[in-house]
Design a protein around this motif. Sequence first.
Motif, PDB file in Angstrom:
ATOM      1  N   ALA A  83      47.166  32.729  36.765  1.00  2.00           N
ATOM      2  CA  ALA A  83      46.036  32.687  36.009  1.00  2.00           C
ATOM      3  C   ALA A  83      44.982  32.651  37.174  1.00  2.00           C
ATOM      4  O   ALA A  83      43.841  33.175  36.865  1.00  2.00           O
ATOM      5  CB  ALA A  83      45.882  31.262  35.235  1.00  2.00           C
ATOM      6  N   LEU A  84      44.951  31.981  38.150  1.00  2.00           N
ATOM      7  CA  LEU A  84      44.178  32.074  39.371  1.00  2.00           C
ATOM      8  C   LEU A  84      43.958  33.193  39.854  1.00  2.00           C
ATOM      9  O   LEU A  84      42.616  33.758  40.188  1.00  2.00           O
ATOM     10  CB  LEU A  84      44.496  30.885  40.368  1.00  2.00           C
ATOM     11  CG  LEU A  84      44.204  29.348  39.978  1.00  2.00           C
ATOM     12  CD1 LEU A  84      44.827  28.639  41.174  1.00  2.00           C
ATOM     13  CD2 LEU A  84      42.563  29.282  39.863  1.00  2.00           C
ATOM     14  N   PHE A  85      45.118  33.862  40.031  1.00  2.00           N
ATOM     15  CA  PHE A  85      45.047  35.447  40.519  1.00  2.00           C
ATOM     16  C   PHE A  85      44.211  36.296  39.683  1.00  2.00           C
ATOM     17  O   PHE A  85      43.461  37.109  40.129  1.00  2.00           O
ATOM     18  CB  PHE A  85      46.392  35.990  40.745  1.00  2.00           C
ATOM     19  CG  PHE A  85      46.546  37.326  41.216  1.00  2.00           C
ATOM     20  CD1 PHE A  85      46.229  37.698  42.670  1.00  2.00           C
ATOM     21  CD2 PHE A  85      46.778  38.097  40.436  1.00  2.00           C
ATOM     22  CE1 PHE A  85      46.326  38.934  43.058  1.00  2.00           C
ATOM     23  CE2 PHE A  85      46.874  39.683  40.893  1.00  2.00           C
ATOM     24  CZ  PHE A  85      46.702  40.005  42.408  1.00  2.00           C
ATOM     25  N   GLY A  86      44.427  35.977  38.379  1.00  2.00           N
ATOM     26  CA  GLY A  86      43.652  36.878  37.206  1.00  2.00           C
ATOM     27  C   GLY A  86      42.095  36.583  37.612  1.00  2.00           C
ATOM     28  O   GLY A  86      41.191  37.448  37.350  1.00  2.00           O
ATOM     29  N   LEU A  91      36.652  37.922  39.006  1.00  2.00           N
ATOM     30  CA  LEU A  91      35.297  37.758  39.801  1.00  2.00           C
ATOM     31  C   LEU A  91      34.945  38.700  40.763  1.00  2.00           C
ATOM     32  O   LEU A  91      33.611  39.051  40.929  1.00  2.00           O
ATOM     33  CB  LEU A  91      35.602  36.318  40.492  1.00  2.00           C
ATOM     34  CG  LEU A  91      35.582  35.094  39.561  1.00  2.00           C
ATOM     35  CD1 LEU A  91      35.883  33.706  40.341  1.00  2.00           C
ATOM     36  CD2 LEU A  91      34.335  34.893  38.654  1.00  2.00           C
ATOM     37  N   PHE A  92      35.934  39.221  41.366  1.00  2.00           N
ATOM     38  CA  PHE A  92      35.740  40.478  42.282  1.00  2.00           C
ATOM     39  C   PHE A  92      35.133  41.561  41.823  1.00  2.00           C
ATOM     40  O   PHE A  92      34.278  42.183  42.233  1.00  2.00           O
ATOM     41  CB  PHE A  92      37.166  40.786  43.140  1.00  2.00           C
ATOM     42  CG  PHE A  92      36.921  41.985  44.063  1.00  2.00           C
ATOM     43  CD1 PHE A  92      36.424  41.436  45.191  1.00  2.00           C
ATOM     44  CD2 PHE A  92      37.462  43.177  43.819  1.00  2.00           C
ATOM     45  CE1 PHE A  92      36.396  42.680  46.207  1.00  2.00           C
ATOM     46  CE2 PHE A  92      37.000  44.200  44.690  1.00  2.00           C
ATOM     47  CZ  PHE A  92      36.782  43.773  45.792  1.00  2.00           C
ATOM     48  N   VAL A  93      35.608  41.997  40.565  1.00  2.00           N
ATOM     49  CA  VAL A  93      35.214  43.133  39.754  1.00  2.00           C
ATOM     50  C   VAL A  93      33.566  42.749  39.166  1.00  2.00           C
ATOM     51  O   VAL A  93      32.693  43.547  39.209  1.00  2.00           O
ATOM     52  CB  VAL A  93      35.882  43.535  38.427  1.00  2.00           C
ATOM     53  CG1 VAL A  93      35.368  44.417  37.590  1.00  2.00           C
ATOM     54  CG2 VAL A  93      37.352  43.920  38.889  1.00  2.00           C
ATOM     55  N   VAL A  94      33.235  41.465  38.664  1.00  2.00           N
ATOM     56  CA  VAL A  94      31.853  41.007  38.397  1.00  2.00           C
ATOM     57  C   VAL A  94      31.157  41.206  39.611  1.00  2.00           C
ATOM     58  O   VAL A  94      30.036  41.535  39.236  1.00  2.00           O
ATOM     59  CB  VAL A  94      32.064  39.747  37.555  1.00  2.00           C
ATOM     60  CG1 VAL A  94      30.853  39.239  37.580  1.00  2.00           C
ATOM     61  CG2 VAL A  94      32.896  39.665  36.343  1.00  2.00           C
ATOM     62  N   SER A  95      31.459  40.752  40.433  1.00  2.00           N
ATOM     63  CA  SER A  95      30.510  40.777  41.675  1.00  2.00           C
ATOM     64  C   SER A  95      30.347  42.130  42.205  1.00  2.00           C
ATOM     65  O   SER A  95      29.194  42.379  42.695  1.00  2.00           O
ATOM     66  CB  SER A  95      31.286  40.234  43.094  1.00  2.00           C
ATOM     67  OG  SER A  95      32.320  40.882  43.388  1.00  2.00           O
ATOM     68  N   GLY A  96      30.991  42.959  42.053  1.00  2.00           N
ATOM     69  CA  GLY A  96      30.613  44.606  42.200  1.00  2.00           C
ATOM     70  C   GLY A  96      29.610  45.002  41.148  1.00  2.00           C
ATOM     71  O   GLY A  96      28.550  45.753  41.580  1.00  2.00           O
TER      72      GLY A  96
END
Length: 159
Positions: A83-86, A91-96
């Motif tokens: 779950a934390l990996f997901g 968050l990485f995609v949203v930051s882009g």
Amino acid sequence: MPDFNDLTLLPLCVGLTLIGLIASWAAWRRRGLNAGIRGVAWSLLPVALYLTNLLELLWDVVKASVDWVTQLIFSPTVWAGIALFGVSVVLFVVSGFVKGRTAPKAATKDSPKAATGQLPQTASAQPARAPKASKPGKKAETSEEFDEIEDILKRHGIN
């Protein structure tokens, strides 16, 4: 999973090889030499794996994989890690996306140019100048060249 020792692996490999050789002979009689040779090649693999100790390595890999999967399925801590990996990936995609939508730091909120994402011009920035035409004949010559280029582009469907 039980561990296999040499006493159980050797007869298993020899038995598989003998069965494969008999099947290869049958394949050679029915389908020809090519099928028989290919069958012999497959038949020799169990003994080859045993003699090179790759069979034990393969068994250890399968055993470790099954242990990992069973631990994955029944362990809540592993599911928390997944779950934390997901969440990390999201968050990485949203930051882009957020990076692409924010206005530059030089523009202020109240500035009308901040909404368009354009930077205000400073005093040192100079407007672009149009090229000077040195001779009237040269200007007409470049105009003809541009007309030819436009015609070529129109013929190829590029506007």
